[in-house]
Design a protein around this motif. Structure first.
Motif, PDB file in Angstrom:
ATOM      1  N   ASP A 120       0.826  -1.207   0.000  1.00 49.73           N
ATOM      2  CA  ASP A 120       0.000   0.000   0.000  1.00 49.73           C
ATOM      3  C   ASP A 120       0.865   1.264   0.000  1.00 49.73           C
ATOM      4  OD1 ASP A 120      -2.616   1.452   0.400  1.00 49.73           O
ATOM      5  OD2 ASP A 120      -1.590   2.036   2.243  1.00 49.73           O
ATOM      6  N   LEU A 121       1.920   1.263   0.825  1.00 50.92           N
ATOM      7  CA  LEU A 121       2.803   2.421   0.889  1.00 50.92           C
ATOM      8  C   LEU A 121       3.508   2.663  -0.437  1.00 50.92           C
ATOM      9  CD1 LEU A 121       4.357   1.779   4.405  1.00 50.92           C
ATOM     10  CD2 LEU A 121       3.028   3.805   3.769  1.00 50.92           C
ATOM     11  N   VAL A 122       4.040   1.600  -1.029  1.00 47.65           N
ATOM     12  CA  VAL A 122       4.751   1.733  -2.293  1.00 47.65           C
ATOM     13  C   VAL A 122       3.829   2.282  -3.376  1.00 47.65           C
ATOM     14  CG1 VAL A 122       5.890   0.451  -4.149  1.00 47.65           C
ATOM     15  CG2 VAL A 122       6.467  -0.025  -1.766  1.00 47.65           C
ATOM     16  N   GLY A 123       2.565   1.868  -3.342  1.00 46.56           N
ATOM     17  CA  GLY A 123       1.608   2.356  -4.325  1.00 46.56           C
ATOM     18  C   GLY A 123       1.302   3.830  -4.182  1.00 46.56           C
ATOM     19  N   ARG A 124       1.533   4.393  -2.999  1.00 44.08           N
ATOM     20  CA  ARG A 124       1.213   5.804  -2.751  1.00 44.08           C
ATOM     21  C   ARG A 124       2.415   6.732  -2.876  1.00 44.08           C
ATOM     22  NH1 ARG A 124      -0.145   6.649   2.386  1.00 44.08           N
ATOM     23  NH2 ARG A 124      -0.125   4.552   3.263  1.00 44.08           N
ATOM     24  N   ILE A 125       3.625   6.180  -2.952  1.00 43.41           N
ATOM     25  CA  ILE A 125       4.841   7.005  -2.978  1.00 43.41           C
ATOM     26  C   ILE A 125       5.150   7.455  -4.404  1.00 43.41           C
ATOM     27  CG2 ILE A 125       7.338   6.993  -2.629  1.00 43.41           C
ATOM     28  CD1 ILE A 125       6.852   5.054  -0.287  1.00 43.41           C
ATOM     29  N   ASP A 126       5.293   8.758  -4.579  1.00 44.62           N
ATOM     30  CA  ASP A 126       5.715   9.329  -5.856  1.00 44.62           C
ATOM     31  C   ASP A 126       7.128   9.855  -5.665  1.00 44.62           C
ATOM     32  OD1 ASP A 126       6.184  10.638  -8.207  1.00 44.62           O
ATOM     33  OD2 ASP A 126       4.361  11.858  -8.164  1.00 44.62           O
TER      34      ASP A 126
ATOM     35  N   PRO B 216      23.642  15.836   0.966  1.00 47.97           N
ATOM     36  CA  PRO B 216      23.975  15.085   2.180  1.00 47.97           C
ATOM     37  C   PRO B 216      24.573  16.018   3.231  1.00 47.97           C
ATOM     38  CG  PRO B 216      24.767  13.948   0.230  1.00 47.97           C
ATOM     39  CD  PRO B 216      24.334  15.314  -0.221  1.00 47.97           C
ATOM     40  N   GLN B 217      24.335  15.703   4.493  1.00 49.52           N
ATOM     41  CA  GLN B 217      24.804  16.544   5.582  1.00 49.52           C
ATOM     42  C   GLN B 217      25.665  15.734   6.548  1.00 49.52           C
ATOM     43  OE1 GLN B 217      21.201  18.118   7.242  1.00 49.52           O
ATOM     44  NE2 GLN B 217      20.708  19.307   5.409  1.00 49.52           N
ATOM     45  N   PRO B 218      26.713  16.355   7.110  1.00 47.05           N
ATOM     46  CA  PRO B 218      27.649  15.627   7.963  1.00 47.05           C
ATOM     47  C   PRO B 218      26.991  14.868   9.100  1.00 47.05           C
ATOM     48  CG  PRO B 218      28.545  17.759   7.424  1.00 47.05           C
ATOM     49  CD  PRO B 218      27.129  17.737   6.894  1.00 47.05           C
ATOM     50  N   ASP B 219      27.424  13.613   9.264  1.00 47.63           N
ATOM     51  CA  ASP B 219      27.006  12.735  10.352  1.00 47.63           C
ATOM     52  C   ASP B 219      25.500  12.516  10.399  1.00 47.63           C
ATOM     53  OD1 ASP B 219      29.543  12.240  11.209  1.00 47.63           O
ATOM     54  OD2 ASP B 219      29.528  13.766  12.767  1.00 47.63           O
ATOM     55  N   ARG B 220      24.820  12.757   9.301  1.00 40.71           N
ATOM     56  CA  ARG B 220      23.391  12.519   9.248  1.00 40.71           C
ATOM     57  C   ARG B 220      23.114  11.277   8.415  1.00 40.71           C
ATOM     58  NH1 ARG B 220      19.039  17.495   8.674  1.00 40.71           N
ATOM     59  NH2 ARG B 220      17.293  16.243   9.326  1.00 40.71           N
ATOM     60  N   PHE B 221      21.969  10.656   8.618  1.00 44.50           N
ATOM     61  CA  PHE B 221      21.663   9.408   7.935  1.00 44.50           C
ATOM     62  C   PHE B 221      21.152   9.620   6.513  1.00 44.50           C
ATOM     63  CE2 PHE B 221      21.242   8.312  12.443  1.00 44.50           C
ATOM     64  CZ  PHE B 221      22.121   7.249  12.493  1.00 44.50           C
ATOM     65  N   VAL B 222      21.426   8.624   5.663  1.00 42.51           N
ATOM     66  CA  VAL B 222      20.949   8.598   4.284  1.00 42.51           C
ATOM     67  C   VAL B 222      20.296   7.248   4.038  1.00 42.51           C
ATOM     68  CG1 VAL B 222      21.614   8.642   1.848  1.00 42.51           C
ATOM     69  CG2 VAL B 222      22.712  10.196   3.456  1.00 42.51           C
ATOM     70  N   TYR B 223      19.161   7.252   3.334  1.00 43.47           N
ATOM     71  CA  TYR B 223      18.408   6.031   3.059  1.00 43.47           C
ATOM     72  C   TYR B 223      18.399   5.745   1.564  1.00 43.47           C
ATOM     73  CZ  TYR B 223      16.553   6.329   7.792  1.00 43.47           C
ATOM     74  OH  TYR B 223      16.431   6.368   9.157  1.00 43.47           O
ATOM     75  N   ALA B 224      18.700   4.504   1.220  1.00 47.05           N
ATOM     76  CA  ALA B 224      18.578   4.038  -0.164  1.00 47.05           C
ATOM     77  C   ALA B 224      17.419   3.050  -0.215  1.00 47.05           C
ATOM     78  CB  ALA B 224      19.866   3.372  -0.622  1.00 47.05           C
ATOM     79  N   PHE B 225      16.404   3.365  -1.006  1.00 46.63           N
ATOM     80  CA  PHE B 225      15.199   2.540  -1.115  1.00 46.63           C
ATOM     81  C   PHE B 225      15.146   1.850  -2.473  1.00 46.63           C
ATOM     82  CE2 PHE B 225      14.089   5.917   1.843  1.00 46.63           C
ATOM     83  CZ  PHE B 225      13.377   5.264   2.843  1.00 46.63           C
ATOM     84  N   GLU B 226      14.812   0.577  -2.475  1.00 45.13           N
ATOM     85  CA  GLU B 226      14.423  -0.133  -3.685  1.00 45.13           C
ATOM     86  C   GLU B 226      12.952  -0.507  -3.509  1.00 45.13           C
ATOM     87  OE1 GLU B 226      16.953  -3.439  -4.578  1.00 45.13           O
ATOM     88  OE2 GLU B 226      18.771  -2.311  -4.079  1.00 45.13           O
ATOM     89  N   LEU B 227      12.109   0.178  -4.251  1.00 44.65           N
ATOM     90  CA  LEU B 227      10.658   0.007  -4.134  1.00 44.65           C
ATOM     91  C   LEU B 227      10.165  -0.693  -5.396  1.00 44.65           C
ATOM     92  CD1 LEU B 227       9.930   3.642  -2.912  1.00 44.65           C
ATOM     93  CD2 LEU B 227      10.380   1.631  -1.504  1.00 44.65           C
ATOM     94  N   GLY B 228      10.214  -2.032  -5.381  1.00 46.46           N
ATOM     95  CA  GLY B 228       9.904  -2.765  -6.588  1.00 46.46           C
ATOM     96  C   GLY B 228      10.978  -2.518  -7.624  1.00 46.46           C
ATOM     97  N   ASP B 229      10.617  -1.884  -8.737  1.00 48.95           N
ATOM     98  CA  ASP B 229      11.598  -1.627  -9.794  1.00 48.95           C
ATOM     99  C   ASP B 229      12.094  -0.183  -9.788  1.00 48.95           C
ATOM    100  OD1 ASP B 229       9.306  -0.392 -10.610  1.00 48.95           O
ATOM    101  OD2 ASP B 229       9.261  -1.253 -12.621  1.00 48.95           O
TER     102      ASP B 229
END
Length: 451
Positions: free
Chosen positions: A397-403, A412-425
Motif C-alpha cells: 500500500d505504501l509503495v503504491g502511494r509514494i511518488d 547530504p549533511q555531515p554525520d546525518r543518515f541517508v536512506y537508499a530505497f528499492e521500491l519494486g523496480d
C-alpha cells in the motif's frame, strides 16, 4: 536551516546490530529517535562557503553567553531546560559538566589559537543539549546546537565523556560556516577528517602533548569496559582502533590505494576520512612544535582561506594545505607535501572518481539501506512483497502511494543518515531530512527486524 551532523559511522551500527542482538531494541530506539528529530528540524543543506569565512573578522557583537548547556531529561524535545551557562559553577551532573568543559575548551582553541570567535566568527552562543532520549547512542550538530546521548550502557558510554567528541561536532559547525564541504565522497571524507583534526588538536592542547607523545585516538573512553577498542578512530594508524566481536574490525583505509568505493555513508565518508587523517598526523609529526600551533594552523588556514570549493577532492585540499604552509611564518611546505605523498595523494593529481549510483533493481520486494551517523555504519533489510511476511500488505500500500518524483533532494549533511530505497523496480536515495511520512514508515517496517 538544519544541518545535523552525527557522530557514529553506519558500518559500526550495522555490526553491533548483527553481533549484539540483546541490545538491538536500544539501537532500534535510537534510530527511531534520529528519524523523528532530524525530519522535524528542517531541510537545509550545506552547499558552499558560509558567511564569516575569514579568520578573526566577524563584526557582529555577541549578546549572550559563550555557551549554554540544557538537559533534555531523557526526552526528545530540544533544547530542554537550561542547567548551566558560561561562568556558572559545576552542577555535579557528569554529562552537563563534561559538555561545559568540552565546549568551553573548543571555543578557546579556535579563539586563542586561530582568532575565531565561536563557530560563526561572530561570537554566536553555542547551545548544547545532554541527556537526549533514552539509551541514545549518538552525538551531532544539527545546524543550531550540539546534542549528546548517554550511550546504551552496553557498548557506549556517555558521548560527552571524551572531550574530542565535543570538539569534533563543534568543528562541523566551523566547516559549515567556512568551506562548506559537501558531505559526499572525498569532500565529505575531508569534512569528517577536519573535525577529527581539530578534535585531536584540542585533546593534545589540554594534555600538553607533542605530536610524538599523543595517542592520536578519536573517541578514546567512549566504549565501556569489556569492549576491545582503544577508540573509534586512530589517526596515526587508520584501521587499528578496534577489533572486537561486537564491533568487528576497524575498516578505515590509511592510503589512497585502499580508498573504499561505496554508495553507503555518503560514499564512505567515515571510512575514507582515515586517509587525510593520517596525512595530518604525518604532517604534525614532521613539522614539530604543537599540533594546534603548526599543522593545525596550516589546516585552519586552508579551511578558511577561501580557496576551497565545496566539492574539493583530496588532491585539491592537499594543494590548499601546501599553499597555506608556504604563506605561514615558521612553517615549511615540504613536510606537508610529503605527508600527503605518504598516503598516496599528489596535490596536482586527481583522486578516484565518486562511485556511480547503483542501477535500479527490478523485483517484487522492498529493500532499505541506512547509512551515516557518527559511527558510519550501515543497516539493511528487505521484505518480499509476494510472500507471507506480515509487513507485505502495508508495504504494498505504501509503495503504491509514494511518488519518488516529489521526494526532496537536499545535499547530504555531515554525520546525518541517508536512506537508499528499492521500491519494486524503482530505486531512490533520500537524505534523512527529506524523508516523507510514507518513506519513514517503509524504513521502520523493513528495518524493524534488522536493527
Amino acid at each position: 536551516m538544519s544541518r545535523t551532523r552525527c557522530f557514529l559511522p553506519p558500518y559500526l551500527i550495522t555490526t553491533l546490530a548483527q553481533t549484539r542482538p540483546e541490545v538491538a531494541a536500544r539501537w532500534a530506539h535510537t534510530l527511531a529517535e534520529d528519524h523523528r528529530l532530524r525530519t522535524a528540524r528542517g531541510t537545509g543543506a550545506v552547499s558552499g562557503p558560509r558567511a564569516g569565512a575569514a579568520t578573526g573578522t566577524g563584526t557582529a557583537t555577541a549578546t549572550g553567553p559563550a555557551w549554554v548547556v540544557h538537559t533534555a531529561g531523557g526526552r526528545t524535545v530540544l533544547p530542554g531546560d537550561v542547567v548551566r551557562s558560561a561562568g556558572d559553577p559545576e552542577t555535579g551532573d557528569l554529562a552537563v559538566d563534561e559538555a561545559a568543559t568540552g565546549v568551553a575548551a573548543s571555543l578557546a582553541l579556535f579563539e586563542e589559537v586561530y582568532g575565531r570567535r565561536s563557530y560563526d566568527d561572530r561570537g554566536a552562543t553555542v547551545s548544547v543539549s545532554v541527556h537526549y532520549g533514552t539509551d541514545y547512542v549518538n552525538a551531532f550538530w544539527d545546524g543550531t546546537q550540539l546534542v549528546f546521548g548517554d550511550g546504551d550502557g552496553e557498548v557506549f558510554d556517555r558521548f560527552t565523556k571524551p572531550v574530542d567528541v565535543l570538539a569534533h561536532e563543534l568543528t562541523h559547525a566551523v566547516t559549515e560556516h567556512t568551506a562548506g564541504l559537501v558531505y559526499q565522497g572525498q569532500s565529505g571524507a575531508l569534512n569528517e577528517s577536519v573535525s577529527d583534526v581539530f578534535a585531536a588538536c584540542l585533546k593534545q592542547r589540554l594534555l600538553g602533548q607533542s605530536p610524538a607523545e599523543a595517542d592520536w585516538l578519536v573517541g578514546a573512553g567512549l566504549f565501556l569496559p569489556g569492549v576491545d577498542a582503544r577508540g573509534l578512530r586512530d589517526m596515526a594508524a587508520p584501521g587499528t582502533a578496534y577489533d572486537d566481536p561486537a564491533l568487528g574490525r576497524d575498516p578505515q583505509p590509511a592510503h589512497l590505494r585502499d580508498y573504499v568505493e561505496t554508495t553507503d555513508d555518503n560514499g564512505g565518508v567515515h571510512l575514507n576520512s582515515g586517509i587525510p587523517n593520517r596525512a595530518f598526523h604525518l604532517a604534525a609529526v614532521a613539522l614539530g612544535g604543537s599540533s594546534w600551533e603548526r599543522a593545525g594552523r596550516v589546516w585552519y588556514t586552508a579551511l578558511t582561506g577561501g580557496d576551497l570549493g565545496p566539492r574539493v577532492d583530496f588532491a585539491g585540499f592537499a594543494a590548499a594545505t601546501v599553499a597555506a604552509a608556504e604563506r605561514l611564518d615558521g612553517v615549511r611546505p615540504g613536510p606537508v607535501e610529503q605527508a600527503w605523498a605518504e598516503v598516496g595523494v599528489t596535490p596536482d593529481g586527481a583522486g578516484p572518481a565518486s562511485p556511480a549510483p547503483a542501477p535500479p533493481r527490478a523485483g517484487d520486494r522492498v529493500v532499505v539501506r541506512r547509512s551515516g551517523g557518527f559511527a558510519g555504519r550501515t543497516t539493511a533489510g528487505a521484505v518480499d512483497l509476494t510472500g507471507d511476511d506480515a509487513r507485505a500488505g502495508e508495504l504494498r500500500d505504501l509503495v503504491g502511494r509514494i511518488d519518488v518524483r516529489r521526494v526532496g533532494s537536499s545535499a547530504p549533511q555531515p554525520d546525518r543518515f541517508v536512506y537508499a530505497f528499492e521500491l519494486g523496480d524503482v530505486q531512490v536515495t533520500v537524505p534523512e531530512q527529506d524523508l516523507t511520512s510514507e518513506l519513514r514508515r517503509v524504513a521502520d517496517l523493513v528495518l524493524r527486524d534488522d536493527l
